[in-house]
Design a protein around this motif. Sequence first.
Motif, PDB file in Angstrom:
ATOM      1  N   ALA A  47      78.782  34.813   7.764  1.00  0.00           N
ATOM      2  CA  ALA A  47      79.769  35.158   6.733  1.00  0.00           C
ATOM      3  C   ALA A  47      81.145  34.617   7.102  1.00  0.00           C
ATOM      4  N   PHE A  48      81.487  34.708   8.378  1.00  0.00           N
ATOM      5  CA  PHE A  48      82.764  34.175   8.882  1.00  0.00           C
ATOM      6  C   PHE A  48      82.851  32.675   8.636  1.00  0.00           C
ATOM      7  N   ASN A  49      81.785  31.954   8.920  1.00  0.00           N
ATOM      8  CA  ASN A  49      81.779  30.500   8.749  1.00  0.00           C
ATOM      9  C   ASN A  49      81.848  30.121   7.276  1.00  0.00           C
ATOM     10  N   LEU A  50      81.034  30.758   6.448  1.00  0.00           N
ATOM     11  CA  LEU A  50      81.020  30.439   5.019  1.00  0.00           C
ATOM     12  C   LEU A  50      82.333  30.793   4.337  1.00  0.00           C
ATOM     13  N   ASN A  51      83.071  31.740   4.899  1.00  0.00           N
ATOM     14  CA  ASN A  51      84.333  32.161   4.280  1.00  0.00           C
ATOM     15  C   ASN A  51      85.347  31.025   4.198  1.00  0.00           C
ATOM     16  N   VAL A  52      85.203  30.003   5.062  1.00  0.00           N
ATOM     17  CA  VAL A  52      86.154  28.888   4.978  1.00  0.00           C
ATOM     18  C   VAL A  52      86.020  28.182   3.635  1.00  0.00           C
ATOM     19  N   LEU A  53      84.809  28.195   3.050  1.00  0.00           N
ATOM     20  CA  LEU A  53      84.631  27.589   1.726  1.00  0.00           C
ATOM     21  C   LEU A  53      85.332  28.423   0.659  1.00  0.00           C
ATOM     22  N   THR A  54      85.287  29.739   0.809  1.00  0.00           N
ATOM     23  CA  THR A  54      86.026  30.610  -0.114  1.00  0.00           C
ATOM     24  C   THR A  54      87.519  30.321  -0.045  1.00  0.00           C
ATOM     25  N   MET A  55      88.020  30.120   1.174  1.00  0.00           N
ATOM     26  CA  MET A  55      89.432  29.788   1.336  1.00  0.00           C
ATOM     27  C   MET A  55      89.760  28.469   0.642  1.00  0.00           C
ATOM     28  N   LEU A  56      88.897  27.462   0.787  1.00  0.00           N
ATOM     29  CA  LEU A  56      89.143  26.176   0.128  1.00  0.00           C
ATOM     30  C   LEU A  56      89.089  26.318  -1.392  1.00  0.00           C
ATOM     31  N   ASN A  57      88.174  27.137  -1.881  1.00  0.00           N
ATOM     32  CA  ASN A  57      88.121  27.380  -3.329  1.00  0.00           C
ATOM     33  C   ASN A  57      89.431  27.991  -3.817  1.00  0.00           C
ATOM     34  N   ARG A  58      89.976  28.912  -3.039  1.00  0.00           N
ATOM     35  CA  ARG A  58      91.197  29.612  -3.440  1.00  0.00           C
ATOM     36  C   ARG A  58      92.432  28.728  -3.299  1.00  0.00           C
ATOM     37  N   GLU A  59      92.567  28.078  -2.149  1.00  0.00           N
ATOM     38  CA  GLU A  59      93.805  27.368  -1.843  1.00  0.00           C
ATOM     39  C   GLU A  59      93.866  25.972  -2.471  1.00  0.00           C
ATOM     40  N   LEU A  60      92.714  25.343  -2.666  1.00  0.00           N
ATOM     41  CA  LEU A  60      92.695  23.962  -3.153  1.00  0.00           C
ATOM     42  C   LEU A  60      91.925  23.816  -4.458  1.00  0.00           C
ATOM     43  N   GLN A  61      91.681  24.949  -5.118  1.00  0.00           N
ATOM     44  CA  GLN A  61      90.963  24.944  -6.388  1.00  0.00           C
ATOM     45  C   GLN A  61      89.665  24.132  -6.284  1.00  0.00           C
ATOM     46  N   ALA A  62      88.922  24.412  -5.215  1.00  0.00           N
ATOM     47  CA  ALA A  62      87.649  23.728  -4.990  1.00  0.00           C
ATOM     48  C   ALA A  62      86.521  24.483  -5.687  1.00  0.00           C
ATOM     49  N   GLU A  63      85.363  23.837  -5.753  1.00  0.00           N
ATOM     50  CA  GLU A  63      84.208  24.427  -6.442  1.00  0.00           C
ATOM     51  C   GLU A  63      83.003  24.498  -5.506  1.00  0.00           C
ATOM     52  N   PHE A  64      83.223  24.968  -4.284  1.00  0.00           N
ATOM     53  CA  PHE A  64      82.111  25.144  -3.360  1.00  0.00           C
ATOM     54  C   PHE A  64      81.239  26.320  -3.818  1.00  0.00           C
ATOM     55  N   ASP A  65      79.941  26.088  -3.892  1.00  0.00           N
ATOM     56  CA  ASP A  65      78.956  27.132  -4.141  1.00  0.00           C
ATOM     57  C   ASP A  65      78.450  27.595  -2.780  1.00  0.00           C
ATOM     58  N   LEU A  66      78.853  28.795  -2.355  1.00  0.00           N
ATOM     59  CA  LEU A  66      78.504  29.248  -1.011  1.00  0.00           C
ATOM     60  C   LEU A  66      76.999  29.351  -0.811  1.00  0.00           C
ATOM     61  N   SER A  67      76.254  29.623  -1.882  1.00  0.00           N
ATOM     62  CA  SER A  67      74.803  29.731  -1.754  1.00  0.00           C
ATOM     63  C   SER A  67      74.148  28.380  -1.501  1.00  0.00           C
ATOM     64  N   ALA A  68      74.902  27.299  -1.674  1.00  0.00           N
ATOM     65  CA  ALA A  68      74.363  25.952  -1.461  1.00  0.00           C
ATOM     66  C   ALA A  68      74.566  25.472  -0.028  1.00  0.00           C
ATOM     67  N   PHE A  69      75.103  26.340   0.842  1.00  0.00           N
ATOM     68  CA  PHE A  69      75.323  25.989   2.243  1.00  0.00           C
ATOM     69  C   PHE A  69      74.760  27.087   3.136  1.00  0.00           C
ATOM     70  N   GLU A  70      74.333  26.703   4.335  1.00  0.00           N
ATOM     71  CA  GLU A  70      73.875  27.676   5.323  1.00  0.00           C
ATOM     72  C   GLU A  70      74.591  27.458   6.648  1.00  0.00           C
ATOM     73  N   HIS A  71      74.783  28.545   7.361  1.00  0.00           N
ATOM     74  CA  HIS A  71      75.418  28.528   8.671  1.00  0.00           C
ATOM     75  C   HIS A  71      74.437  28.035   9.725  1.00  0.00           C
ATOM     76  N   VAL A  72      74.916  27.138  10.601  1.00  0.00           N
ATOM     77  CA  VAL A  72      74.103  26.590  11.687  1.00  0.00           C
ATOM     78  C   VAL A  72      74.926  26.603  12.961  1.00  0.00           C
ATOM     79  N   ALA A  73      74.315  26.998  14.076  1.00  0.00           N
ATOM     80  CA  ALA A  73      74.956  26.938  15.391  1.00  0.00           C
ATOM     81  C   ALA A  73      74.075  26.110  16.313  1.00  0.00           C
ATOM     82  N   LEU A  74      74.637  25.054  16.894  1.00  0.00           N
ATOM     83  CA  LEU A  74      73.875  24.116  17.723  1.00  0.00           C
ATOM     84  C   LEU A  74      74.540  23.968  19.084  1.00  0.00           C
ATOM     85  N   TRP A  75      73.735  23.993  20.142  1.00  0.00           N
ATOM     86  CA  TRP A  75      74.241  23.769  21.490  1.00  0.00           C
ATOM     87  C   TRP A  75      74.146  22.291  21.834  1.00  0.00           C
ATOM     88  N   ASP A  76      75.262  21.694  22.242  1.00  0.00           N
ATOM     89  CA  ASP A  76      75.325  20.291  22.658  1.00  0.00           C
ATOM     90  C   ASP A  76      75.404  20.264  24.176  1.00  0.00           C
TER      91      ASP A  76
END
Length: 330
Positions: free
Chosen positions: A215-244
Amino acid sequence: MTTPADTALLPAHFRTELRTDVTRGLTASPKRLPPRWLYDPLGSELFEQITQLPEYPYTRAERSILAQCSPAVAALTGARTVIELGSGSSEKTRILLDALGEHHTQLTYAPVDVSASALAQAVAALRADYPHLTTVPLVADFTTGLALPPLPGPRLLAFLGGTFGNLLPGERAVFLRSLRSRLDPGDRLLIGVGLVKDPDRIRAAYDDAAGVTAAFNLNVLTMLNRELQAEFDLSAFEHVALWDAANDWIEMRLRSRREQTVVLHGLGLHVFFAPGEDLRTEISAKFRPRRLAEEMSQAGLQVSHWFTDPDQLYGLALVARDDEPAPPAR
């Protein structure tokens, strides 16, 4: 993780930086965003929840180490001023202030944060609990340069919370050289870092079972929708954590579930995502003590003392200029 950015009430220069970062990052290959934009007011609340999750040990470990080492840090530094980079709520810093208060009756605390609201809340609480403490709050992004007002020395610069690991290696080198140029003789840096451990345990800290980090990661898309009038659909993205393993860092990404084009009306930008394409939102490097010492040395600094928890999940390094005599590291 990193320093909060209060995007609900962004000053003009931060709004300009957001536009620049998003334009550059979403047109890059691979796509990326600086992690500071994860921390709007809701993001900051979600991160506070993350720090209390059983999978996320770093905040608890850092607090425990501070409780153990602060008397030694106070005695070793004799600091009269604490300057905290990315201060947030300043809660953990109270441990340092209490220890330093055993040596000096007059202390100065300069919290530095990009969020004016976070600073106001922290300073109000500190002034109520520490009436003799002089507070000098600074609204600034310390990663882009920091001009410090004259403050009583010796000074202790505190960089806690593992935020140092959110910087890429080149950014860390520039940041450390910048700090080195601002340290007067007798000043010290106290820096907190997560340590390299079992990759599965690290991944769990950034992909908890309750889904708070998602939820924390996906919230950045909500911020972009609000601040930059973007149209990100949060359900169209999933959170991923990868170890390099090659770089000793964890990456948080947002992965596109399908082919899509996102319009950011505030930028006049159309961004295409292929199915499975990732947008990197954060790296969090974990360190080995020798590697950290090498990075410090390359910037003209030296680790004089090293403190860690019994499980060696987290470390605090007390750092001096390399032209000052310092006791051997321990």
